[in-house]
Motif scaffolding. Structure first.
Motif, PDB file in Angstrom:
ATOM      1  N   VAL A   1     118.221  62.160 -44.634  1.00 33.02           N
ATOM      2  CA  VAL A   1     118.531  60.890 -44.733  1.00 33.02           C
ATOM      3  C   VAL A   1     119.616  61.324 -43.844  1.00 33.02           C
ATOM      4  CG1 VAL A   1     120.124  58.739 -45.614  1.00 33.02           C
ATOM      5  CG2 VAL A   1     117.866  59.450 -47.037  1.00 33.02           C
ATOM      6  N   GLN A   2     120.131  61.216 -42.815  1.00 28.53           N
ATOM      7  CA  GLN A   2     120.779  60.865 -41.972  1.00 28.53           C
ATOM      8  C   GLN A   2     122.432  60.673 -42.877  1.00 28.53           C
ATOM      9  OE1 GLN A   2     121.008  59.981 -38.047  1.00 28.53           O
ATOM     10  NE2 GLN A   2     122.270  61.585 -37.250  1.00 28.53           N
ATOM     11  N   LYS A   3     123.414  61.050 -42.553  1.00 29.20           N
ATOM     12  CA  LYS A   3     124.380  61.017 -43.007  1.00 29.20           C
ATOM     13  C   LYS A   3     125.904  59.798 -42.295  1.00 29.20           C
ATOM     14  CE  LYS A   3     127.928  64.146 -40.908  1.00 29.20           C
ATOM     15  NZ  LYS A   3     129.328  64.810 -41.910  1.00 29.20           N
ATOM     16  N   ALA A   4     126.520  59.219 -42.894  1.00 32.25           N
ATOM     17  CA  ALA A   4     126.416  57.671 -41.953  1.00 32.25           C
ATOM     18  C   ALA A   4     127.964  57.886 -41.464  1.00 32.25           C
ATOM     19  CB  ALA A   4     127.394  56.442 -43.278  1.00 32.25           C
ATOM     20  N   VAL A   5     128.006  57.593 -40.350  1.00 33.32           N
ATOM     21  CA  VAL A   5     129.126  58.220 -39.691  1.00 33.32           C
ATOM     22  C   VAL A   5     130.680  57.313 -39.642  1.00 33.32           C
ATOM     23  CG1 VAL A   5     129.700  58.668 -37.638  1.00 33.32           C
ATOM     24  CG2 VAL A   5     127.603  59.767 -37.958  1.00 33.32           C
ATOM     25  N   ASP A   6     131.406  57.657 -39.572  1.00 33.35           N
ATOM     26  CA  ASP A   6     132.847  56.861 -39.994  1.00 33.35           C
ATOM     27  C   ASP A   6     132.778  56.025 -38.970  1.00 33.35           C
ATOM     28  OD1 ASP A   6     134.756  55.485 -39.758  1.00 33.35           O
ATOM     29  OD2 ASP A   6     135.855  57.093 -41.526  1.00 33.35           O
ATOM     30  N   PRO A   7     132.782  54.661 -38.755  1.00 33.02           N
ATOM     31  CA  PRO A   7     132.804  54.021 -37.239  1.00 33.02           C
ATOM     32  C   PRO A   7     134.196  53.974 -35.947  1.00 33.02           C
ATOM     33  CG  PRO A   7     132.701  52.412 -39.043  1.00 33.02           C
ATOM     34  CD  PRO A   7     133.276  53.337 -39.824  1.00 33.02           C
ATOM     35  N   LYS A   8     135.320  54.901 -36.998  1.00 24.51           N
ATOM     36  CA  LYS A   8     135.928  55.036 -35.832  1.00 24.51           C
ATOM     37  C   LYS A   8     135.641  56.127 -34.896  1.00 24.51           C
ATOM     38  CE  LYS A   8     137.975  59.148 -38.595  1.00 24.51           C
ATOM     39  NZ  LYS A   8     139.131  59.907 -40.060  1.00 24.51           N
ATOM     40  N   PHE A   9     134.359  56.576 -35.530  1.00 24.45           N
ATOM     41  CA  PHE A   9     134.690  57.645 -34.276  1.00 24.45           C
ATOM     42  C   PHE A   9     133.945  56.826 -33.295  1.00 24.45           C
ATOM     43  CE2 PHE A   9     134.767  60.363 -38.386  1.00 24.45           C
ATOM     44  CZ  PHE A   9     136.053  61.524 -37.020  1.00 24.45           C
ATOM     45  N   GLN A  10     133.777  56.059 -32.944  1.00 25.23           N
ATOM     46  CA  GLN A  10     133.120  55.321 -31.501  1.00 25.23           C
ATOM     47  C   GLN A  10     134.395  54.843 -30.613  1.00 25.23           C
ATOM     48  OE1 GLN A  10     130.937  51.168 -32.776  1.00 25.23           O
ATOM     49  NE2 GLN A  10     131.708  51.539 -34.227  1.00 25.23           N
ATOM     50  N   PHE A  11     135.249  54.834 -31.131  1.00 27.50           N
ATOM     51  CA  PHE A  11     136.946  55.167 -29.964  1.00 27.50           C
ATOM     52  C   PHE A  11     137.871  56.680 -30.514  1.00 27.50           C
ATOM     53  CE2 PHE A  11     136.063  51.087 -32.850  1.00 27.50           C
ATOM     54  CZ  PHE A  11     135.679  50.610 -31.868  1.00 27.50           C
ATOM     55  N   LEU A  12     136.950  57.672 -31.065  1.00 24.63           N
ATOM     56  CA  LEU A  12     137.925  59.056 -31.614  1.00 24.63           C
ATOM     57  C   LEU A  12     136.842  59.922 -31.519  1.00 24.63           C
ATOM     58  CD1 LEU A  12     140.520  60.316 -32.831  1.00 24.63           C
ATOM     59  CD2 LEU A  12     139.883  60.031 -34.892  1.00 24.63           C
ATOM     60  N   ASN A  13     137.559  60.825 -30.206  1.00 26.22           N
ATOM     61  CA  ASN A  13     136.617  61.894 -30.390  1.00 26.22           C
ATOM     62  C   ASN A  13     137.882  63.368 -30.557  1.00 26.22           C
ATOM     63  OD1 ASN A  13     135.969  64.917 -28.476  1.00 26.22           O
ATOM     64  ND2 ASN A  13     133.760  63.187 -28.708  1.00 26.22           N
ATOM     65  N   HIS A  14     137.377  64.299 -31.310  1.00 26.56           N
ATOM     66  CA  HIS A  14     138.646  65.102 -31.836  1.00 26.56           C
ATOM     67  C   HIS A  14     138.362  66.523 -30.919  1.00 26.56           C
ATOM     68  CE1 HIS A  14     140.399  63.237 -34.955  1.00 26.56           C
ATOM     69  NE2 HIS A  14     139.175  63.637 -36.385  1.00 26.56           N
ATOM     70  N   LEU A  15     138.749  66.371 -29.734  1.00 27.38           N
ATOM     71  CA  LEU A  15     138.619  67.164 -28.840  1.00 27.38           C
ATOM     72  C   LEU A  15     138.360  68.772 -28.374  1.00 27.38           C
ATOM     73  CD1 LEU A  15     136.758  66.902 -25.207  1.00 27.38           C
ATOM     74  CD2 LEU A  15     139.068  67.126 -25.045  1.00 27.38           C
ATOM     75  N   PRO A  16     139.746  69.275 -29.542  1.00 24.64           N
ATOM     76  CA  PRO A  16     139.551  70.650 -29.856  1.00 24.64           C
ATOM     77  C   PRO A  16     138.802  71.361 -30.744  1.00 24.64           C
ATOM     78  CG  PRO A  16     141.848  69.299 -29.934  1.00 24.64           C
ATOM     79  CD  PRO A  16     140.845  68.395 -29.683  1.00 24.64           C
ATOM     80  N   LYS A  17     137.211  70.292 -31.615  1.00 22.26           N
ATOM     81  CA  LYS A  17     136.494  71.265 -31.487  1.00 22.26           C
ATOM     82  C   LYS A  17     135.419  70.882 -31.308  1.00 22.26           C
ATOM     83  CE  LYS A  17     138.852  69.031 -36.387  1.00 22.26           C
ATOM     84  NZ  LYS A  17     137.507  68.128 -37.998  1.00 22.26           N
ATOM     85  N   SER A  18     135.198  70.444 -29.621  1.00 19.63           N
ATOM     86  CA  SER A  18     134.831  70.412 -29.071  1.00 19.63           C
ATOM     87  C   SER A  18     134.150  71.380 -28.664  1.00 19.63           C
ATOM     88  CB  SER A  18     134.279  69.243 -27.764  1.00 19.63           C
ATOM     89  OG  SER A  18     134.940  69.462 -27.364  1.00 19.63           O
ATOM     90  N   LYS A  19     132.857  71.806 -27.965  1.00 16.68           N
ATOM     91  CA  LYS A  19     131.957  73.109 -27.879  1.00 16.68           C
ATOM     92  C   LYS A  19     132.744  73.481 -25.906  1.00 16.68           C
ATOM     93  CE  LYS A  19     128.017  75.292 -26.013  1.00 16.68           C
ATOM     94  NZ  LYS A  19     126.895  75.037 -25.598  1.00 16.68           N
ATOM     95  N   VAL A  20     133.570  75.087 -26.200  1.00 22.10           N
ATOM     96  CA  VAL A  20     133.942  75.172 -25.301  1.00 22.10           C
ATOM     97  C   VAL A  20     133.199  75.998 -24.204  1.00 22.10           C
ATOM     98  CG1 VAL A  20     136.101  77.068 -24.393  1.00 22.10           C
ATOM     99  CG2 VAL A  20     136.218  75.693 -26.434  1.00 22.10           C
ATOM    100  N   PHE A  21     132.973  75.696 -23.601  1.00 21.42           N
ATOM    101  CA  PHE A  21     131.949  76.290 -22.314  1.00 21.42           C
ATOM    102  C   PHE A  21     132.857  77.372 -21.009  1.00 21.42           C
ATOM    103  CE2 PHE A  21     130.257  71.781 -22.828  1.00 21.42           C
ATOM    104  CZ  PHE A  21     128.900  71.967 -22.799  1.00 21.42           C
ATOM    105  N   GLU A  22     132.358  78.453 -21.931  1.00 15.16           N
ATOM    106  CA  GLU A  22     133.389  79.654 -20.744  1.00 15.16           C
ATOM    107  C   GLU A  22     132.915  80.008 -19.861  1.00 15.16           C
ATOM    108  OE1 GLU A  22     136.276  81.287 -22.093  1.00 15.16           O
ATOM    109  OE2 GLU A  22     136.672  80.583 -24.666  1.00 15.16           O
TER     110      GLU A  22
END
Length: 472
Positions: free
Chosen positions: A88-109
């Motif tokens: 079962v896929q874990k539930a995602v906090d509704p806040k992530f419809q409005f929030l992106n922690h960009l420093p945790k995203s993939k870095v394209f070098e």
């Protein structure tokens, strides 16, 4: 002479013979009856077995048809595998419809720098997390006309000449010094200009442009694109190496013809942000020309030098279209008019909230909003019909507010909270704050709605100074 003894013996013998004959016949009759009964029972048993087999076959066919994806195996391991409960896929906090922690995203070098994205992706496998997917899906489902990327270019690095098929691009230079080039229609004019931190650049859709770091420190750009679909980009080197040699030779007509074209070798590493290790051998006496203002200001806006809109709790500066541009300088009017000529252009602004300041609840009539936290920390609230979603924000976080969604931002740090904001409109931004719409609503309407005496609403003061960003 009659012999009565002989007659008696003869009669007895006949009687005995008759009795034996009758007994034999009786046994034969019973045997025949038992044979018929056996045949009947045997037939009955055969009918029962045949019926049972038929019912079993029909049942198996029904089960197989009603469960087409069920593979029945009798081996123990296979059976256990088939009956395993799916993950079962874990539930995602509704806040992530409005929030992106960009420093945790993939870095394209790249050799000359790096790119990170807060965007929608066609292939969900390209997301690093469920939270990132929730944000990208929200951008796309709301038809936000927004994508955000950060671009870091090393000293002397080059964002290769390129264009975007499906989006206008608006950039804000956070750090460094860059030289920009834009190739106009027909290639007769190449507009070039220099930008420093706090200034804005604009590239219309399908306009070829480049960015060169001409300083000693890294350039750091925030780039906003007017699309909620996956951004489509084409670099000049990719086009060159994808073009057949004879076609390139006939198009460019270089000295040496096709042999000149064959001297070029495509690099194994993507040159989207380029920085050759032997750059000093390749380039000599580079010049960074500034074109005339009437050309430059179509693609450039000095946001840090523009008018400051002061509030008790902070400051706003805007690079947007104004219907009445009387207060704009002559150069700003060039940008104002050029921006409005392009469909789906964005409006950019900076929002500075002082310590303990509040950007009060408000919404926008005609634009989605996307923001990037440049400094400080705070708390954001999204006001829904029956509840409020609140979450904390820090440097590098990206927020998204769909059109018409009431939201607020509070500074929770000792230092200023500073945002760069983009709005999905090429028209003048239309906004309504909570204090403004309550003040504009008649007291007797509010009294009836909230079950409070009309006189109670006189206690809400009306300030001479705009309270869009207020202090306690």
């Amino acid at each position: 002479m009659d012999n009565s003894a002989f007659e008696m013996h003869e009669n007895g013998a006949q009687k005995a013979l008759s009795m034996e004959k009758m007994s034999t016949i009786s046994r034969m009759e019973k045997k025949r009856q038992w044979s018929l009964l056996s045949i009947f029972l045997l037939c009955l048993l055969a009918c029962f077995i045949t019926t049972a087999i038929g019912v079993l076959i029909v049942s198996l066919v029904y089960v197989n048809n009603s469960q087409p994806h069920l593979n029945v195996h009798f081996e123990p391991e296979a059976w256990l595998l088939q009956t395993t409960v799916p993950k079962v896929q874990k539930a995602v906090d509704p806040k992530f419809q409005f929030l992106n922690h960009l420093p945790k995203s993939k870095v394209f070098e790249f050799p000359g720098g790096a790119i990170q994205w807060a965007r929608y992706r066609n292939n969900i496998k390209d997301y690093l997390s469920d939270e990132e997917e929730a944000f990208g899906t929200s951008l796309n489902s709301q038809r936000s006309q927004m994508t955000l990327g950060t671009l870091r270019i090393k000293s002397k690095g080059l964002r290769a000449p390129h264009w975007h098929f499906n989006a206008n691009e608006h950039g804000y230079l956070v750090q460094g010094t860059a030289w920009i080039g834009v190739v106009d229609d027909g290639g007769e004019v190449a507009t070039t200009y220099n930008v420093t931190a706090g200034q804005v650049i604009f590239f219309p859709k399908n306009t070829l442009h480049w960015i060169k770091n001409v300083g000693d420190e890294d350039c750091f750009f925030l780039l906003f694109f007017s699309t909620h679909d996956e951004l489509q980009t084409l670099d000049v080197d990719d086009v060159f190496f994808s073009t057949p040699e004879d076609i390139a030779s006939r198009s460019l007509k270089p000295e040496g013809g096709i042999n000149f074209i064959r001297k070029f070798q495509q690099q194994t590493e993507d040159q989207g942000v380029n920085l050759p290790p032997n750059l000093a051998e390749l380039v000599t006496n580079a010049s960074y020309v500034q074109s005339p203002d009437n050309l430059v200001w179509r693609y450039f806006f000095d946001l840090k030098g523009s008018k400051e809109y002061q509030f008790p709790g902070g400051v706003i500066q805007q690079a947007q279209y104004w219907k009445n541009g009387n207060e704009l300088s002559n150069n700003e009017k060039i940008f104002n008019e050029f921006l409005h000529q392009h469909q789906n252009a964005l409006a950019l602004s900076t929002l500075r909230i002082y310590n303990n300041g509040l950007r009060q609840p408000h919404f926008h009539f005609n634009a989605n909003e996307m923001g990037y936290v440049l400094s400080g920390c705070g708390k954001v609230g999204i006001v829904n019909t029956h509840s409020t979603i609140e979450f904390n924000i820090h440097i590098g976080d990206v927020v998204f507010f769909p059109i018409g969604t009431q939201h607020y931002i509070k500074n929770t740090c000792d230092e200023d909270l500073l945002f760069i904001l983009a709005f999905s409109t090429g028209d003048q931004l239309q906004t309504l704050d909570m204090d403004d719409y309550l003040q504009a609503t008649a007291d007797h309407i509010l009294a009836q709605l909230f079950f409070r005496k009309q006189s109670e609403f006189k206690k809400i003061p009306k300030f001479m100074e705009d309270q869009a960003i207020n202090l306690p």
